[in-house]
Scaffold this motif. Structure first.
Motif, PDB file in Angstrom:
ATOM      1  N   LEU A  84      86.789  23.005  26.454  1.00 45.50           N
ATOM      2  CA  LEU A  84      87.645  23.171  27.625  1.00 45.50           C
ATOM      3  C   LEU A  84      87.376  24.529  28.259  1.00 45.50           C
ATOM      4  N   PRO A  85      86.755  24.558  29.415  1.00 49.36           N
ATOM      5  CA  PRO A  85      86.468  25.852  30.053  1.00 49.36           C
ATOM      6  C   PRO A  85      87.734  26.529  30.549  1.00 49.36           C
ATOM      7  N   CYS A  86      87.699  27.839  30.579  1.00 57.48           N
ATOM      8  CA  CYS A  86      88.762  28.672  31.159  1.00 57.48           C
ATOM      9  C   CYS A  86      90.043  28.696  30.328  1.00 57.48           C
ATOM     10  N   ARG A  87      90.023  28.184  29.113  1.00 55.44           N
ATOM     11  CA  ARG A  87      91.200  28.249  28.247  1.00 55.44           C
ATOM     12  C   ARG A  87      90.822  28.778  26.863  1.00 55.44           C
ATOM     13  N   GLU A  88      89.812  29.643  26.817  1.00 49.10           N
ATOM     14  CA  GLU A  88      89.354  30.188  25.536  1.00 49.10           C
ATOM     15  C   GLU A  88      90.406  31.095  24.888  1.00 49.10           C
ATOM     16  N   VAL A  89      91.099  31.894  25.708  1.00 46.35           N
ATOM     17  CA  VAL A  89      92.108  32.819  25.169  1.00 46.35           C
ATOM     18  C   VAL A  89      93.282  32.036  24.586  1.00 46.35           C
ATOM     19  N   GLU A  90      93.756  31.040  25.321  1.00 44.69           N
ATOM     20  CA  GLU A  90      94.884  30.223  24.854  1.00 44.69           C
ATOM     21  C   GLU A  90      94.487  29.423  23.609  1.00 44.69           C
ATOM     22  N   PHE A  91      93.262  28.923  23.585  1.00 44.15           N
ATOM     23  CA  PHE A  91      92.764  28.189  22.419  1.00 44.15           C
ATOM     24  C   PHE A  91      92.794  29.079  21.174  1.00 44.15           C
ATOM     25  N   LYS A  92      92.321  30.310  21.328  1.00 41.62           N
ATOM     26  CA  LYS A  92      92.278  31.239  20.204  1.00 41.62           C
ATOM     27  C   LYS A  92      93.684  31.568  19.701  1.00 41.62           C
ATOM     28  N   SER A  93      94.649  31.731  20.607  1.00 45.45           N
ATOM     29  CA  SER A  93      96.025  32.059  20.217  1.00 45.45           C
ATOM     30  C   SER A  93      96.649  30.923  19.409  1.00 45.45           C
ATOM     31  N   ILE A  94      96.488  29.683  19.899  1.00 47.51           N
ATOM     32  CA  ILE A  94      97.052  28.532  19.185  1.00 47.51           C
ATOM     33  C   ILE A  94      96.350  28.325  17.861  1.00 47.51           C
ATOM     34  N   HIS A  95      95.049  28.492  17.851  1.00 46.38           N
ATOM     35  CA  HIS A  95      94.264  28.288  16.626  1.00 46.38           C
ATOM     36  C   HIS A  95      94.660  29.279  15.538  1.00 46.38           C
ATOM     37  N   SER A  96      94.723  30.548  15.887  1.00 43.35           N
ATOM     38  CA  SER A  96      95.065  31.573  14.888  1.00 43.35           C
ATOM     39  C   SER A  96      96.491  31.381  14.374  1.00 43.35           C
ATOM     40  N   PHE A  97      97.410  30.974  15.262  1.00 45.64           N
ATOM     41  CA  PHE A  97      98.795  30.733  14.865  1.00 45.64           C
ATOM     42  C   PHE A  97      98.869  29.611  13.837  1.00 45.64           C
ATOM     43  N   LEU A  98      98.193  28.501  14.088  1.00 41.94           N
ATOM     44  CA  LEU A  98      98.260  27.358  13.178  1.00 41.94           C
ATOM     45  C   LEU A  98      97.514  27.615  11.876  1.00 41.94           C
ATOM     46  N   VAL A  99      96.386  28.279  11.956  1.00 44.02           N
ATOM     47  CA  VAL A  99      95.622  28.576  10.729  1.00 44.02           C
ATOM     48  C   VAL A  99      96.452  29.413   9.772  1.00 44.02           C
ATOM     49  N   ARG A 100      97.117  30.432  10.310  1.00 43.11           N
ATOM     50  CA  ARG A 100      97.929  31.293   9.448  1.00 43.11           C
ATOM     51  C   ARG A 100      99.096  30.527   8.838  1.00 43.11           C
ATOM     52  N   LYS A 101      99.767  29.701   9.638  1.00 45.65           N
ATOM     53  CA  LYS A 101     100.917  28.954   9.132  1.00 45.65           C
ATOM     54  C   LYS A 101     100.520  27.955   8.047  1.00 45.65           C
ATOM     55  N   ILE A 102      99.418  27.250   8.270  1.00 52.24           N
ATOM     56  CA  ILE A 102      99.013  26.214   7.329  1.00 52.24           C
ATOM     57  C   ILE A 102      98.442  26.813   6.055  1.00 52.24           C
ATOM     58  N   ASN A 103      97.541  27.780   6.199  1.00 51.65           N
ATOM     59  CA  ASN A 103      96.909  28.373   5.012  1.00 51.65           C
ATOM     60  C   ASN A 103      97.900  29.130   4.140  1.00 51.65           C
ATOM     61  N   ASP A 104      98.918  29.735   4.748  1.00 50.83           N
ATOM     62  CA  ASP A 104      99.929  30.470   3.974  1.00 50.83           C
ATOM     63  C   ASP A 104     101.141  29.618   3.637  1.00 50.83           C
ATOM     64  N   SER A 140      95.444  20.792   3.754  1.00 45.67           N
ATOM     65  CA  SER A 140      95.427  19.732   4.754  1.00 45.67           C
ATOM     66  C   SER A 140      96.769  19.689   5.477  1.00 45.67           C
ATOM     67  N   PHE A 141      96.823  18.933   6.560  1.00 43.53           N
ATOM     68  CA  PHE A 141      98.057  18.854   7.337  1.00 43.53           C
ATOM     69  C   PHE A 141      98.156  17.474   7.989  1.00 43.53           C
ATOM     70  N   LYS A 142      99.376  17.138   8.388  1.00 46.27           N
ATOM     71  CA  LYS A 142      99.657  15.907   9.105  1.00 46.27           C
ATOM     72  C   LYS A 142     100.048  16.273  10.524  1.00 46.27           C
ATOM     73  N   PHE A 143      99.350  15.685  11.505  1.00 44.25           N
ATOM     74  CA  PHE A 143      99.642  15.971  12.908  1.00 44.25           C
ATOM     75  C   PHE A 143     100.411  14.810  13.516  1.00 44.25           C
ATOM     76  N   ILE A 144     101.560  15.112  14.126  1.00 46.22           N
ATOM     77  CA  ILE A 144     102.403  14.103  14.775  1.00 46.22           C
ATOM     78  C   ILE A 144     102.685  14.565  16.199  1.00 46.22           C
ATOM     79  N   GLU A 145     102.502  13.654  17.133  1.00 47.36           N
ATOM     80  CA  GLU A 145     102.749  13.972  18.544  1.00 47.36           C
ATOM     81  C   GLU A 145     103.797  13.027  19.122  1.00 47.36           C
ATOM     82  N   ILE A 146     104.778  13.590  19.808  1.00 51.76           N
ATOM     83  CA  ILE A 146     105.739  12.786  20.559  1.00 51.76           C
ATOM     84  C   ILE A 146     105.819  13.344  21.976  1.00 51.76           C
ATOM     85  N   ASN A 147     106.109  12.453  22.927  1.00 53.15           N
ATOM     86  CA  ASN A 147     106.234  12.845  24.329  1.00 53.15           C
ATOM     87  C   ASN A 147     107.620  12.445  24.806  1.00 53.15           C
TER      88      ASN A 147
END
Length: 437
Positions: A84-104, A140-147
């Motif tokens: 996804l172009p032009c959303r590299e900063v937002e991608f990194k923020s969400i990625h680092s947030f989830l990695v830390r939460k799941i791994n810890d 590992s993790f379980k991903f659930i999406e609701i709208n």
């Protein structure tokens, strides 16, 4: 002159009914009705079907042939590129947030906001895809999406979440009790749960118990729940939610700003790599126009697709120019229906938005006035407007019908009367964007 002896359809139906009525109920009698001789399929139609079949892939998807068809396919929303172009900063923020939460093995929540078409949901899903293939993940993790927009009512969220967890279908109240017990933190969880709540404003009912309950899971030590909520408004927690709910949302917030014209230009160009169907000046023109109105990437892609539709019947034209884009923009923003929507009253606009949202949620092309009224409650609560009464809503429906914007069922006159749009969802989107800006 002698009258024709050929029986009419009405006479045939009348005779058939009388025959069936004369058959005794206690006798097993078989009535054989000779079917009509089917018409032969024209040879030209058969050739067209064969030609179409030869163009299809094994999956049943039409193979784009010309450069214009390939460009249109690549500009479709479902053809989003892996990056996804032009959303590299937002991608990194969400990625680092989830990695830390799941791994810890931690809990937490993140609130993501931004106007429609800025890549919020797409970026989160791309992060999830990346995490599933990431070797640095310890757990590992379980991903659930609701709208929230696709739920019949806010409490249905509990049933959807429980079914995603266990494949069991239970009532909303039962699911709520089971989920509260499941995420109580009393038992050791084997994996984390990432819960994405898109269009969270649509589950913000008056009591706010649904959104509070969901966010409360992410505050329980040991539950290993990470909740990501997405809404179009940055100040939703402060404007709509109570303090106790806002505190559960936490302090982790991420804002997706509207795309600039340079970013929109990059997004479109990225979809057209290897394709020379668009004049670069036409791409820049689309990007500048959309950035001035909303910064919505989906609108920019839609305008490009409409430009292709405008000339796809002309075999001698293979290049989209500024003139083609201008024709599309003029037809959209100055069209009769878009103009009619823009001149509607505030609550008539809310009525149209509610009907659009309801048809998107249900998947049907019609709804009822009482269902629209429920959607209007959510919108008015979100916008801080006083909700009209049901009679006023019925009168709005009459005015919108007289203006040719909706269809109304003729047999009923109450709140259960069926309603359908006589305009496209895109017409509503363009009209309201133009009005709000």
């Amino acid at each position: 002159m002698r009258k024709s002896m050929t029986p009419t359809k009405h006479c045939v139906s009348k005779v058939r009914r009388s025959i069936l009525q004369d058959i005794p109920e206690n006798k097993e009698t078989e009535v054989v009705i000779t079917p009509k001789t089917p018409r032969k399929t024209p040879k030209t139609h058969v050739k067209n079907l064969i030609a179409s079949a030869n163009k299809r892939l094994d999956s049943g998807v039409m193979v784009p042939c010309s450069p214009l068809e390939k460009a249109r396919a690549n500009l479709h929303l479902h053809a989003a590129p892996k990056h996804l172009p032009c959303r590299e900063v937002e991608f990194k923020s969400i990625h680092s947030f989830l990695v830390r939460k799941i791994n810890d093995e931690l809990t937490g929540s993140m609130y993501i906001s931004g106007v429609p078409g800025t890549g919020k949901t797409a970026t989160v899903k791309r992060v999830i895809d990346f995490l599933n293939a990431d070797l640095i993940m310890k757990h590992s993790f379980k991903f659930i999406e609701i709208n929230g927009l696709r739920l019949a009512n806010p409490h249905q969220a509990f049933s959807v979440i429980w079914k995603e967890l266990t494949t069991e279908t239970v009532s909303s109240s039962r699911a709520q009790a089971l989920l509260n017990d499941y995420f109580s933190g009393d038992e050791v969880r084997n994996l984390s749960t990432i819960l994405l709540v898109d269009e969270v404003d649509h589950i913000c009912n008056r009591k706010q118990d649904v959104v509070y309950n969901i966010l409360d899971w992410s505050s329980r030590i040991g539950s290993r729940v990470v909740v990501i909520t997405i809404a179009n408004t940055m100040d939703l927690p402060e404007r709509v939610l109570r303090g106790c709910v806002t505190s559960r949302m936490g302090l982790t917030r991420l804002v997706f700003k509207p795309y600039t014209f340079q970013q929109l230009q990059e997004i479109i160009t990225n979809r057209l790599i290897g394709n020379s169907s668009f004049d670069p000046d036409a791409v820049q023109f689309v990007a500048r126009k959309v950035a001035a109105i909303s910064g919505d990437a989906r609108r920019a892609l839609d305008i490009c697709r409409r430009a292709i539709d405008l000339i796809k019947s002309e075999d001698d034209i293979q290049l989209i120019t500024i003139n083609h884009v201008t024709q599309v923009l003029n037809s959209i923003l100055s069209g009769v229906r878009v103009t009619a929507i823009r001149y509607c009253s505030l609550f008539e606009k809310i009525f149209l938005k509610a009907l659009r949202d309801e048809t998107i949620r249900t998947g049907f092309d019609h709804s009822t006035i009482d269902s629209i009224y429920i959607q209007m409650k959510s919108i008015c609560l979100f916008e801080g407007e006083q909700l009209p009464n049901d009679q006023q809503v019925i009168m709005m429906a009459y005015r919108l019908r007289d203006n040719g914007l909706i269809f109304l069922e003729k047999k009923r006159t109450d709140v259960f009367r069926k309603v359908s749009l006589n305009i496209s969802s895109e017409d509503i989107n363009y009209a309201l964007e133009k009005y709000n800006n």
